[in-house]
Design a protein around this motif. Structure first.
Motif, PDB file in Angstrom:
ATOM      1  N   GLN A 189       5.960  -5.629  13.627  1.00  0.00           N
ATOM      2  CA  GLN A 189       4.720  -4.939  13.275  1.00  0.00           C
ATOM      3  C   GLN A 189       3.538  -5.900  13.213  1.00  0.00           C
ATOM      4  O   GLN A 189       3.197  -6.434  12.154  1.00  0.00           O
ATOM      5  N   LYS A 246       4.371  -3.392   4.377  1.00  0.00           N
ATOM      6  CA  LYS A 246       5.453  -3.542   5.347  1.00  0.00           C
ATOM      7  C   LYS A 246       6.786  -3.149   4.721  1.00  0.00           C
ATOM      8  O   LYS A 246       7.595  -2.457   5.327  1.00  0.00           O
ATOM      9  N   ARG A 289       6.960   0.613   4.366  1.00  0.00           N
ATOM     10  CA  ARG A 289       7.190   1.259   5.660  1.00  0.00           C
ATOM     11  C   ARG A 289       8.658   1.141   6.074  1.00  0.00           C
ATOM     12  O   ARG A 289       9.249   2.099   6.556  1.00  0.00           O
ATOM     13  N   ILE A 290       9.247  -0.019   5.877  1.00  0.00           N
ATOM     14  CA  ILE A 290      10.660  -0.201   6.210  1.00  0.00           C
ATOM     15  C   ILE A 290      11.532   0.671   5.306  1.00  0.00           C
ATOM     16  O   ILE A 290      12.495   1.299   5.772  1.00  0.00           O
ATOM     17  N   ASN A 291      11.186   0.743   4.027  1.00  0.00           N
ATOM     18  CA  ASN A 291      11.929   1.589   3.101  1.00  0.00           C
ATOM     19  C   ASN A 291      11.832   3.056   3.507  1.00  0.00           C
ATOM     20  O   ASN A 291      12.810   3.796   3.425  1.00  0.00           O
TER      21      ASN A 291
END
Length: 80
Positions: free
Chosen positions: A6, A64, A67-69
């Protein structure tokens, strides 16, 4: 590899660390090198640079991570 990491968040982290690292510059201004006003400005700029750089870098890391979670939570709910 960069696309998977990202790049928007990487740029925010790099910018925040750059601002945080540039906070060393006002520390190098001495009374013998600059006027009293210049020393006052450098003393006032130091906390601003530290806080701004830290806030940008950490907020990009948290965004970040969020967003990954969110992606992992969504993929967990799609399983059968």
């Amino acid at each position: 590899v960069v696309k998977a990491l990202q790049p928007i968040f990487l740029l925010c982290i790099c910018g925040g660390v750059l601002v945080l690292g540039s906070s060393i510059i006002p520390l190098s201004i001495d009374d013998e090198l600059a006027s009293q006003r210049g020393c006052d400005i450098s003393c006032m700029a130091l906390p601003w640079l530290i806080c701004l750089g830290f806030s940008v870098a950490i907020s990009a890391l948290f965004a970040k991570l969020w967003r990954i979670n969110k992606l992992f939570t969504a993929s967990r709910s799609c399983r059968r």
